[in-house]
Design a protein around this motif. Structure first.
Motif, mmCIF file in Angstrom:
data_model
loop_
_atom_site.group_PDB
_atom_site.id
_atom_site.type_symbol
_atom_site.label_atom_id
_atom_site.label_comp_id
_atom_site.label_asym_id
_atom_site.label_seq_id
_atom_site.Cartn_x
_atom_site.Cartn_y
_atom_site.Cartn_z
ATOM 1 N N THR A 110 70.090 18.505 15.306
ATOM 2 C CA THR A 110 68.733 18.702 14.793
ATOM 3 C C THR A 110 68.059 19.749 15.658
ATOM 4 N N ASP A 111 66.841 20.113 15.287
ATOM 5 C CA ASP A 111 66.087 21.075 16.087
ATOM 6 C C ASP A 111 65.662 20.498 17.434
ATOM 7 N N GLU A 112 65.751 19.182 17.575
ATOM 8 C CA GLU A 112 65.334 18.517 18.804
ATOM 9 C C GLU A 112 66.495 18.096 19.694
ATOM 10 N N SER A 113 67.666 17.868 19.099
ATOM 11 C CA SER A 113 68.790 17.335 19.877
ATOM 12 C C SER A 113 70.121 17.667 19.213
ATOM 13 N N VAL A 114 71.102 18.032 20.035
ATOM 14 C CA VAL A 114 72.460 18.293 19.552
ATOM 15 C C VAL A 114 73.446 17.571 20.465
ATOM 16 N N THR A 115 74.395 16.856 19.856
ATOM 17 C CA THR A 115 75.431 16.145 20.602
ATOM 18 C C THR A 115 76.797 16.636 20.151
ATOM 19 N N VAL A 116 77.635 17.006 21.115
ATOM 20 C CA VAL A 116 78.977 17.499 20.832
ATOM 21 C C VAL A 116 79.996 16.620 21.543
ATOM 22 N N GLN A 147 63.082 29.073 19.898
ATOM 23 C CA GLN A 147 62.048 28.878 18.881
ATOM 24 C C GLN A 147 62.560 29.252 17.492
ATOM 25 N N THR A 148 63.389 30.301 17.401
ATOM 26 C CA THR A 148 63.864 30.763 16.096
ATOM 27 C C THR A 148 65.104 30.026 15.607
ATOM 28 N N ASP A 149 65.970 29.591 16.525
ATOM 29 C CA ASP A 149 67.206 28.903 16.128
ATOM 30 C C ASP A 149 67.584 27.868 17.189
ATOM 31 N N PRO A 150 66.765 26.826 17.348
ATOM 32 C CA PRO A 150 66.997 25.852 18.421
ATOM 33 C C PRO A 150 68.333 25.126 18.312
ATOM 34 N N ALA A 152 71.240 26.193 17.237
ATOM 35 C CA ALA A 152 72.338 27.024 17.733
ATOM 36 C C ALA A 152 72.351 27.074 19.254
ATOM 37 N N MET A 153 71.185 27.181 19.867
ATOM 38 C CA MET A 153 71.120 27.264 21.314
ATOM 39 C C MET A 153 71.495 25.938 21.967
ATOM 40 N N LEU A 154 70.992 24.831 21.403
ATOM 41 C CA LEU A 154 71.335 23.519 21.952
ATOM 42 C C LEU A 154 72.818 23.230 21.750
ATOM 43 N N TYR A 155 73.354 23.658 20.618
ATOM 44 C CA TYR A 155 74.788 23.479 20.360
ATOM 45 C C TYR A 155 75.623 24.238 21.393
ATOM 46 N N ALA A 156 75.203 25.470 21.707
ATOM 47 C CA ALA A 156 75.940 26.264 22.691
ATOM 48 C C ALA A 156 75.946 25.573 24.048
ATOM 49 N N LYS A 157 74.816 24.997 24.451
ATOM 50 C CA LYS A 157 74.754 24.308 25.732
ATOM 51 C C LYS A 157 75.638 23.073 25.745
ATOM 52 N N ALA A 158 75.567 22.270 24.673
ATOM 53 C CA ALA A 158 76.358 21.038 24.616
ATOM 54 C C ALA A 158 77.844 21.359 24.546
ATOM 55 N N LEU A 159 78.203 22.344 23.713
ATOM 56 C CA LEU A 159 79.604 22.717 23.550
ATOM 57 C C LEU A 159 80.205 23.234 24.850
ATOM 58 N N SER A 160 79.494 24.121 25.539
ATOM 59 C CA SER A 160 80.018 24.687 26.783
ATOM 60 C C SER A 160 80.143 23.626 27.866
ATOM 61 N N GLU A 161 79.208 22.674 27.884
ATOM 62 C CA GLU A 161 79.278 21.606 28.879
ATOM 63 C C GLU A 161 80.514 20.737 28.664
ATOM 64 N N VAL A 162 80.784 20.391 27.414
ATOM 65 C CA VAL A 162 81.983 19.608 27.106
ATOM 66 C C VAL A 162 83.238 20.392 27.466
ATOM 67 N N ALA A 163 83.272 21.671 27.110
ATOM 68 C CA ALA A 163 84.451 22.499 27.372
ATOM 69 C C ALA A 163 84.733 22.605 28.863
ATOM 70 N N ARG A 164 83.683 22.795 29.669
ATOM 71 C CA ARG A 164 83.881 22.928 31.121
ATOM 72 C C ARG A 164 84.374 21.622 31.735
#
Length: 275
Positions: A110-116, A147-150, A152-164
């Motif tokens: 969602t625009d507020e939270s992303v879980t990967v 602000q424009t695509d929250p 996508a940005m939250l997904y990138a953070k969650a995805l990279s954290e899981v990958a690392r």
């Protein structure tokens, strides 16, 4: 025999093995080849502006890309050298790991939270949730894309954290993603000083303060002290080592020459939480 002579006879200088020397020669040859290729490519329109006129950085990116399975042209599009360390897009992390049997799925978006959620070929599982509030605390929301695509940005953070967490060996301990470094400079005003958070908040507060009438400067006054104080104040609001790491990374992404006091404050808060 003197004591010095006796001491010197006891020193053992290890010899470099044939295998070790062969590996050094191999690395030297690889670096030379990468640098020649980078020199040519950096003079073309095929490389990002990041590498224009920087064959040394481009060569490092090519070598890192080769280690993780990227061709030279791919490496120059996907790898960035930041403060002497490689950084790649979150989607590139996922692509490299999927090719090796890792699996990723989106649990919530969602625009507020992303879980990967991610699973390694050995069955190890990691899950990461990034929320807008967490991104604000870490100082990332100064990037207008939040602000424009929250999502996508939250997904990138969650995805990279899981990958690392799942594959530090595959990613060679990479610390940054390109999304971490896409922090837009904020034009500070006095009215925004109270609402800015994170790295940009610190910068905004100092910029606003400079707009106010200032007394005559005191000789030998260290004007970085205000910056250190602002950073220290914000660090006190962070509760985890990860938040501290993210906040310090966002500061370094904007200024590679941070005052020693700022670096010391970050280390102190990290150690305080660790204790």
């Amino acid at each position: 025999m003197t004591e010095l002579q006796k001491y010197n006879t006891d020193i053992h200088v290890p010899e470099v093995s044939d295998d070790g020397m062969a590996e050094l020669m191999k690395q030297a040859e690889a670096m030379s080849a990468a640098h020649k290729l980078a020199t040519v490519l950096c003079n073309t329109a095929m490389v990002p502006a990041t590498f224009k006129g920087k064959p040394d950085d481009a060569a490092a990116a090519i070598l890192y890309g080769a280690e993780v399975g990227l061709k030279p042209q791919q490496a120059l599009q996907q790898v960035f050298v930041v403060h002497g360390q490689p950084a790649i897009y979150a989607r590139t992390m996922a692509a490299l790991l999927k090719a090796k049997g890792y699996k990723f799925s989106t649990v919530e978006s969602t625009d507020e939270s992303v879980t990967v959620d991610g699973v390694s070929p050995r069955g190890e599982r990691e899950t990461s949730t990034w929320t807008i509030q967490r991104a604000k605390t870490a100082g990332y929301t100064s990037n207008k894309k939040y602000q424009t695509d929250p999502q996508a940005m939250l997904y990138a953070k969650a995805l990279s954290e899981v990958a690392r967490k799942l594959a530090p060996d595959v990613l060679l301990g990479i610390k940054y993603t390109a999304e971490d470094l896409e922090l837009e400079p904020v034009k500070a005003t006095a009215t925004r000083m109270d609402v800015q958070r994170g790295a940009e908040g610190v910068r905004a507060a100092l910029a606003a303060k400079k707009q106010e009438p200032q007394p005559e400067p005191v000789p030998e006054q260290d004007d970085s002290s205000d910056y250190v104080a602002e950073v220290t104040e914000h660090l006190a609001t962070l509760d985890t080592q990860e938040q501290v790491n993210d906040f310090m990374a966002s500061l370094q992404a904007q200024d590679a020459n941070l005052p020693e006091g700022v670096l010391a404050a970050g280390r102190a808060r990290w150690e305080e939480i660790n204790a």
